[in-house]
Design an enzyme around this catalytic site. Structure first.
Site, PDB file in Angstrom:
ATOM      1  NE  ARG A 239       4.466 -56.831 -21.721  1.00  0.00           N
ATOM      2  CZ  ARG A 239       3.314 -57.256 -21.204  1.00  0.00           C
ATOM      3  NH1 ARG A 239       2.979 -58.527 -21.344  1.00  0.00           N
ATOM      4  NH2 ARG A 239       2.494 -56.437 -20.594  1.00  0.00           N
ATOM      5  CB  CYS A 257       2.412 -51.389 -17.171  1.00  0.00           C
ATOM      6  SG  CYS A 257       0.611 -51.579 -17.226  1.00  0.00           S
ATOM      7  N   GLY A 287      -4.495 -46.471 -20.707  1.00  0.00           N
ATOM      8  CA  GLY A 287      -5.642 -46.727 -19.837  1.00  0.00           C
ATOM      9  C   GLY A 287      -6.684 -47.612 -20.470  1.00  0.00           C
ATOM     10  CG  ASP A 326      -9.937 -53.584 -22.214  1.00  0.00           C
ATOM     11  OD1 ASP A 326      -9.656 -52.922 -23.235  1.00  0.00           O
ATOM     12  OD2 ASP A 326      -9.130 -54.302 -21.617  1.00  0.00           O
ATOM     13  NE  ARG A 328      -6.578 -53.202 -23.007  1.00  0.00           N
ATOM     14  CZ  ARG A 328      -5.971 -53.986 -22.130  1.00  0.00           C
ATOM     15  NH1 ARG A 328      -4.647 -54.011 -22.097  1.00  0.00           N
ATOM     16  NH2 ARG A 328      -6.659 -54.741 -21.309  1.00  0.00           N
ATOM     17  CB  SER A 350       0.927 -61.543 -22.941  1.00  0.00           C
ATOM     18  OG  SER A 350      -0.347 -61.005 -22.642  1.00  0.00           O
ATOM     19  CE  LYS A 355      -2.301 -56.843 -24.392  1.00  0.00           C
ATOM     20  NZ  LYS A 355      -1.133 -56.382 -23.602  1.00  0.00           N
TER      21      LYS A 355
END
Length: 414
Positions: A239, A257, A287, A326, A328, A350, A355
């Protein structure tokens, strides 16, 4: 206090009379010595922009300023070596495979022992140790028969034996630029401008190709035999989890989460007990890397809008506050998997399409995708989950067509 008084300031914004670096860095070299040490200390040998410790370098500065820390102190690295052997793997010698961490960062105490002994301030950017996890969700899984105590991985007390690693970010700027399909010059200028000019070397020192950014790092939790992670003959459950302090630590019910994290841990334990390995990759990207202040502002905006919190406006509320949905940028996320020698993930715990796509695009194959069980979704988190499924998150159940039309957007660039 004499060591901490203000004295001569060494300006680092321009190279000294064109002198070459004492320790040049050759990213993607075959060994640590050929690659060269990454030196982020405030010394004449410094060959990287930024400082060791990422965001914590500011606390070090405060400690020095207050007189609590002598700036000339060098860490004693005796008995700090990793508790397991990691690598080297072929990916370490590929300058494109790993660009956001130093693959040799856990081996510097041995690889550069002579330099350290002579006074060069070389420090590890990766540390590996062993620990036990104590989670009430694991004890609950044992009580309900989903897990068993085997005395090796899961002890009778319910504690779980793990190997864990902490990784500080180390960016190879040419590689980062290539990963995001921008010029290195543009990347450097943008980093310089958006950090308020904090690092002038980004634009004045093209000879410094490595940047130690002031951001959070990564923590790895390995369940079972660490050697199984890179062994394609043994199964790997993984994960990749992005930090959510409110849920992970404090149990907030507005998102999935913590439930998904602990479900991932349970699946990792099962895989380890079955002879494979489990891996949790915990990224400090609070976040969606927009920060906790922005995150809480978005919570308020979502709940106060006409009609209350709703999946149809989930991403729109974030974009209204943050300007982007987003940040990330999962393009960098697979680097740590390549550092571990991963070539295949058999069970990917996930639902994130971002990802999944980033990992497979980097050359790592994924077998089964494991969604969060419906019974683990907190009532207040259903809005988020439905919005994400409509936007492309993996699920066995498709969202309503009208919801998909409203929020189903192309998020592959995030």
């Amino acid at each position: 206090m004499s060591e901490n008084r203000i004295g001569h300031i060494r300006l680092t914004s321009h190279p000294g009379a064109g002198a070459p670096l004492r320790f040049p860095i050759h990213w993607g070299a075959a060994s640590a010595r050929e690659r060269g040490p990454v030196i982020g200390a405030a010394t004449a040998d410094r060959n990287a922009v930024g400082a060791y410790g990422g965001a914590y370098s500011i606390y070090r500065a405060l400690a020095v300023s207050s007189g609590a820390l002598n700036p000339n102190v060098r860490p004693d690295l005796t008995d700090t070596s990793p508790v397991i052997t990691v690598g080297p793997f072929p990916q370490w010698r590929d300058a494109r495979a790993i660009v956001s961490l130093d693959p040799w960062g856990h081996l510097v105490a041995d690889a550069f022992a002579a330099e350290i002994a002579s006074g060069v301030d070389v420090r590890p950017t990766i540390a590996i140790t062993k620990a036990r996890l104590s989670l009430h969700e694991v004890r609950e899984a044992i009580a309900k028969g989903r897990l068993k105590a085997d005395g090796d991985i899961v002890h009778a007390s319910g504690d779980v034996a793990v190997t864990k690693a902490a990784i500080d970010p180390v960016w190879h700027l040419p590689g980062i630029a290539e990963r995001f399909a921008v010029s290195e010059e543009k990347l450097r200028h943008t980093l310089f401008e958006q950090t308020g000019g904090m690092y002038p070397e980004l634009v004045t020192r093209p000879d410094l190709s490595v940047f130690l950014p002031p951001i959070g790092g990564i923590t790895l939790y390995i369940f079972g035999d660490p050697d199984a992670i890179a062994d394609p003959a043994r199964r790997l459950t993984c994960r990749v989890h992005d930090e959510c302090n409110g849920s992970d630590v404090f149990g907030s019910d507005i998102c999935t989460c913590r439930p998904y994290l602990t479900h991932g841990i349970e699946e990792c334990i099962k895989q380890a007990q079955d002879g494979g390995a489990g891996l949790i990759v915990y990224n400090r990207k609070e976040g969606r890397a927009l920060g906790e202040v922005t995150k809480f502002l978005v919570y308020n905006a979502r709940k106060r809008q006409p009609g209350g919190d709703q999946a149809a406006t989930y991403f729109e509320r974030t974009e209204c506050v943050a300007g982007v949905q987003d940040a990330r940028f999962q393009q960098l996320m697979p680097d740590v998997l390549h550092w571990l020698g991963v070539t295949r993930i058999d069970r990917f715990v996930s639902m994130s399409n971002m990802k999944h796509d980033a990992i497979t695009a980097s050359g790592i194959s994924i077998g089964e995708r494991v969604p969060i069980p419906p019974e683990l979704v907190p009532p207040d988190a259903s809005v988020e989950l439905e919005a994400k499924k409509a936007a492309g998150y993996f699920s066995d159940e498709a969202p309503a067509d009208d919801l998909t039309r409203v929020v189903g957007r192309d998020l592959k660039d995030f």
